[in-house]
Design a protein around this motif. Structure first.
Motif, PDB file in Angstrom:
ATOM      1  N   ALA A  90     -10.999  -1.716   3.062  1.00  0.00           N
ATOM      2  CA  ALA A  90     -10.433  -2.280   1.832  1.00  0.00           C
ATOM      3  C   ALA A  90      -9.806  -1.188   0.967  1.00  0.00           C
ATOM      4  O   ALA A  90      -8.859  -1.441   0.223  1.00  0.00           O
ATOM      5  N   VAL A  93      -5.964  -0.607   1.266  1.00  0.00           N
ATOM      6  CA  VAL A  93      -5.044  -1.717   0.994  1.00  0.00           C
ATOM      7  C   VAL A  93      -4.043  -1.371  -0.102  1.00  0.00           C
ATOM      8  O   VAL A  93      -4.396  -0.784  -1.126  1.00  0.00           O
ATOM      9  N   ILE A 144      -7.840  -7.450   7.167  1.00  0.00           N
ATOM     10  CA  ILE A 144      -7.199  -6.262   6.581  1.00  0.00           C
ATOM     11  C   ILE A 144      -6.418  -5.610   7.715  1.00  0.00           C
ATOM     12  O   ILE A 144      -6.980  -4.941   8.577  1.00  0.00           O
ATOM     13  N   GLN A 158      -4.561  -6.971   2.664  1.00  0.00           N
ATOM     14  CA  GLN A 158      -5.851  -7.678   2.785  1.00  0.00           C
ATOM     15  C   GLN A 158      -5.612  -9.151   2.497  1.00  0.00           C
ATOM     16  O   GLN A 158      -5.440  -9.551   1.353  1.00  0.00           O
TER      17      GLN A 158
END
Lengths: 262, 225
Positions: A90, A93, A144, A158
């Motif tokens: 994450a 991203v 993702i 994402q």
């Protein structure tokens, strides 16, 4: 700065005349082995010519599009339905995601979520339209994944929303059909092969980085598949159609490779 | 025994460049030019270096899709032709005979001679160390181009290849650097061929016939074993 972005030539400054589309439709219909063979013979002579307009001549386009159709076939065979695209953290991203369309971001027409419906067409048993509420109530899958544009840029995004395979199964779509086409509110349309539609990393995205997708990136619903180039992921979807008739696509009709699988 | 005959020097009376080598050489030349010029068109759509756009006059394709169409036609010709050329070069012993060994000391001496315009190339049937290095080098670069190209075309199906280049942009950069190396090679290669026109004629007509007796024993594979 060394790594400066160029002004994109992916989007022509002036939109091509619709007549060109009609003219090319004929070419697509004529794609076949005979055309390929006949054209290949004149290809040797054509390579001697230089200048940028060579590729536009009818005869040359016929050869090049036949090769592109052959490449569609090759790519379908190279495609491994179980092969997963790399997934990322994450923290990698890009927020917000990168905007791209065949027009500028200032021309995006926001969609009213209250009146928006997802229409279903073609080889689907239950064609009742879906409201955004109903779609949001479906189980959500997060991916993702890397978005790769045919132009050459990429970013990690994402995305989350219902899995397309589960959705198609739920509405009773013919999973043996050849194509799934996505019609957008901005008159954009692209279609993908059923194998890619059923890939585990193909979702109908409603969220980006945990929030509803922003207007420029396809609110309320867009396709996100990890196994296709960016332009094969229509935004602002208004209808999904399952069919055995080759539907083409906005960029595919303009000469980009239709399969464009990653 | 059989392989020794196959991998040995060409039979006396054979042309310096057999027909297969000449055909694959010129097919490769056309395919490579298509790949380079259409690649420039594709590059222009999303440049890696802000200062570098290829002029429209030297790219292939009016719009990006045409550049892509040419590139994905050229790749088949390049790869299939390249496989025939590589298979022949490896199986016939031509690569071993003409491209190996490369001795670093010889190479240094000849680079120095070339830079002072004193490099001689009296016997066309044998390559000097500079030629060996350039020819072997460009073959390896083209193989790398195919690999980085495959990584760019199918970054999911061949994700392991992308890892080899770092990431997707790494593969793009490698593909660009490979192109630049090939263009540099082409400039040197064409210049030298024009300076010694007999080499150009040999790649068209086949060149002189191989003398009946080998020039020296070191060219026979037995001497290396």
């Amino acid at each position: 700065m060394l790594f400066r972005k160029s002004s994109s030539r992916f989007r022509p400054p002036q939109v091509p005349d619709r007549a060109i589309l009609r003219e090319h439709r004929k070419v697509i219909d004529e794609i076949g082995r005979r055309g390929l063979l006949r054209g290949t013979m004149s290809l040797g002579a054509l390579t001697l010519l230089t200048g940028c307009d060579v590729s536009e001549q009818d005869q040359v386009q016929r050869v090049l599009r036949s090769v592109s159709a052959f490449n569609d076939w090759v790519q379908a065979r190279l495609f491994d339905p179980d092969k997963l695209a790399p997934r990322y953290a994450a923290s990698q991203v890009l927020k917000p995601p990168r905007f791209n369309a065949y027009y500028g971001i200032e021309d995006v027409q926001p969609i009213d979520a209250a009146t928006w419906r997802l229409e279903l067409a073609g080889l689907i048993q239950d064609k009742r339209p879906w409201t955004l509420e109903q779609i949001r109530a479906l189980p959500e899958q997060e991916e993702i994944i890397r978005h790769i544009c045919v132009e050459g840029w990429d970013y990690i995004g994402q995305w989350s929303g219902p899995n397309l395979r589960q959705f198609l199964t739920r509405v009773g779509a013919d999973l043996g059909a050849k194509y799934v086409a996505f019609h957008s509110h901005d008159d954009y349309m692209e279609s993908i092969d059923m194998a890619s539609a059923l890939h585990p990393q193909t979702i109908l995205a409603t969220k980006y980085a945990g929030d509803p997708i922003g207007d420029p990136y396809g609110f309320p619903l867009r396709l996100r598949t990890a196994v296709k180039l960016g332009f094969k992921n229509p935004k602002w979807i208004r209808a999904i159609e399952v069919t055995n008739t080759y539907p083409g696509g906005y960029w595919a009709d303009r000469g980009f490779n239709w399969h464009s699988g990653l | 025994m059989g392989s020794e005959i196959k991998a040995g020097p060409p039979r006396p009376g054979a042309r310096m460049h057999p027909a297969l080598v000449r055909v694959t050489h010129w097919t490769n030349a056309v395919a490579m030019i298509v790949m380079i010029m259409s690649g420039w068109k594709i590059y222009n759509d999303e440049v890696i270096f802000g200062f570098l756009h290829f002029p429209e006059a030297i790219v292939l394709g009016k719009w990006a899709q045409h550049g892509l169409q040419w590139h994905f036609l050229g790749m088949w010709i390049l790869v299939l032709n390249g496989l025939v050329y590589l298979a022949y070069g490896l199986l016939s012993g031509r690569f071993r005979r003409l491209l190996l060994p490369i001795r670093p000391r010889e190479l240094l001496r000849e680079v120095k001679a070339a830079l002072t315009f004193r490099l001689h190339h009296p016997d066309l049937t044998r390559y000097n160390a500079v030629q060996k290095t350039l020819y072997l080098g460009v073959i390896l670069v083209i193989i790398m181009q195919v690999l980085s190209g495959l990584a760019l075309w199918k970054p999911v199906q061949f994700s392991w290849l992308v890892v080899l280049f770092g990431d997707f942009q790494g593969a793009r950069l490698a593909h660009f650097i490979g192109m630049a190396a090939i263009v540099l090679f082409l400039l040197v290669h064409v210049t030298l061929a024009l300076l010694v026109p007999r080499t150009l004629a040999a790649m068209i007509g086949g060149g002189q016939r191989i003398a009946a007796a080998p020039r020296d024993v070191s060219s026979s594979p037995a001497a290396h074993s």
